[in-house]
Design an enzyme around this catalytic site. Structure first.
Site, PDB file in Angstrom:
ATOM      1  N   ILE A   1       1.734   4.972   1.386  1.00 41.06           N
ATOM      2  CA  ILE A   1       0.706   5.696   2.240  1.00 41.06           C
ATOM      3  C   ILE A   1      -0.012   4.763   3.272  1.00 41.06           C
ATOM      4  O   ILE A   1      -0.321   3.675   2.899  1.00 41.06           O
ATOM      5  CB  ILE A   1      -0.365   6.183   1.143  1.00 41.06           C
ATOM      6  CG1 ILE A   1       0.366   7.043   0.009  1.00 41.06           C
ATOM      7  CG2 ILE A   1      -1.416   6.757   2.067  1.00 41.06           C
ATOM      8  CD1 ILE A   1      -0.840   7.483  -0.811  1.00 41.06           C
TER       9      ILE A   1
ATOM     10  N   HIS B   1       0.849  -1.317   0.232  1.00 39.80           N
ATOM     11  CA  HIS B   1      -0.078   0.030   0.106  1.00 39.80           C
ATOM     12  C   HIS B   1       1.103   1.169  -0.101  1.00 39.80           C
ATOM     13  O   HIS B   1       0.878   1.924   1.036  1.00 39.80           O
ATOM     14  CB  HIS B   1      -0.751   0.115   1.166  1.00 39.80           C
ATOM     15  CG  HIS B   1      -2.075   0.839   1.273  1.00 39.80           C
ATOM     16  ND1 HIS B   1      -2.135   2.265   1.544  1.00 39.80           N
ATOM     17  CD2 HIS B   1      -3.328   0.411   0.491  1.00 39.80           C
ATOM     18  CE1 HIS B   1      -3.144   2.746   1.247  1.00 39.80           C
ATOM     19  NE2 HIS B   1      -3.935   1.952   0.635  1.00 39.80           N
TER      20      HIS B   1
ATOM     21  N   GLY C   1      -5.998   4.392   5.606  1.00 39.30           N
ATOM     22  CA  GLY C   1      -6.680   5.294   6.567  1.00 39.30           C
ATOM     23  C   GLY C   1      -7.505   4.471   7.346  1.00 39.30           C
ATOM     24  O   GLY C   1      -7.677   4.845   8.563  1.00 39.30           O
ATOM     25  N   VAL C   2      -7.837   3.100   7.029  1.00 39.79           N
ATOM     26  CA  VAL C   2      -8.368   2.606   8.067  1.00 39.79           C
ATOM     27  C   VAL C   2      -7.645   2.145   9.388  1.00 39.79           C
ATOM     28  O   VAL C   2      -7.985   2.034  10.383  1.00 39.79           O
ATOM     29  CB  VAL C   2      -9.049   0.989   7.269  1.00 39.79           C
ATOM     30  CG1 VAL C   2      -7.900   0.289   6.884  1.00 39.79           C
ATOM     31  CG2 VAL C   2      -9.998   0.275   8.358  1.00 39.79           C
TER      32      VAL C   2
ATOM     33  N   GLU D   1      -7.897   2.948  13.186  1.00 41.25           N
ATOM     34  CA  GLU D   1      -7.669   1.907  14.160  1.00 41.25           C
ATOM     35  C   GLU D   1      -6.748   2.535  15.252  1.00 41.25           C
ATOM     36  O   GLU D   1      -6.871   2.246  16.432  1.00 41.25           O
ATOM     37  CB  GLU D   1      -6.909   0.562  13.686  1.00 41.25           C
ATOM     38  CG  GLU D   1      -6.434  -0.376  14.444  1.00 41.25           C
ATOM     39  CD  GLU D   1      -7.527  -1.161  15.371  1.00 41.25           C
ATOM     40  OE1 GLU D   1      -7.070  -1.537  16.475  1.00 41.25           O
ATOM     41  OE2 GLU D   1      -8.887  -1.167  14.922  1.00 41.25           O
TER      42      GLU D   1
END
Length: 179
Positions: free
Chosen positions: A74, A68, A77-78, A82
């Site tokens: 990067i 990723h 976002g998840v 978290e």
């Protein structure tokens, strides 16, 4: 000389030793997460049942950067959300006397917004504020900053469940996260 002694005595009685920060050893005693999923490195401020400020140092060695994205890493976002949830869970679990028998699980994510990419070399400053808190559930508002600018924000809800979950006590998300 008498005034100086009185001031010293007053100061000594007014100041209570309170721990407002935590190092990684303290965090590992409270959160059940471990590498590669522990996303909190340090706590720099903790106000009981109100708020927490935690840090996450983002490095190129994070396993998620392999995919990723290999050419432009990067942080997903998840995983930032978290990290917000883990900081909130850390704050809440400090108040749970039998926390070794309990887990804090997600029950919802609302208003998640991603404002800027988080890349290797960044330090996330995660600020979480309690909006509502009952003995078994909470609603938390969190923001993750890089260099003083909001990178992500979300409102998360969570629930305290027994680690030995079974039957009706098990939520659908709790079951998937425990598998």
């Amino acid at each position: 000389m008498t005034d100086m002694n009185q001031t010293t005595e007053v100061t000594a009685t007014e100041v209570e030793p309170t721990k407002t920060g935590m190092d990684i050893g303290d965090i590992l005693k409270i959160l059940p997460h471990r590498f590669p999923f522990l996303l909190i490195d340090r706590v720099i401020e903790l106000k009981r049942m109100k708020s927490i400020v935690a840090l996450k140092n983002v490095t190129i060695t994070e396993p998620f950067f392999q995919g990723h994205f290999p050419e432009k890493p990067i942080m997903p976002g998840v995983l930032i959300v978290e990290a917000i949830a883990q900081a909130g869970g850390l704050l809440l679990l400090t108040e749970v006397p039998n926390r070794d028998e309990m887990l804090m699980v997600f029950t919802g994510i609302e208003k998640a917004r991603f404002r800027r990419p988080v890349v290797p070399g960044d330090q996330l400053r995660i600020e979480v504020t309690v909006k509502a808190w009952r003995i078994t559930a909470a609603r938390l508002e969190g923001k993750a900053y890089v260099d003083g600018k909001v990178a992500a924000e979300a409102t998360v809800t969570c629930r305290l469940v027994p680690r030995a979950m079974g039957g009706e006590e098990q939520s659908s998300e709790g079951s998937s996260s425990e598998s």
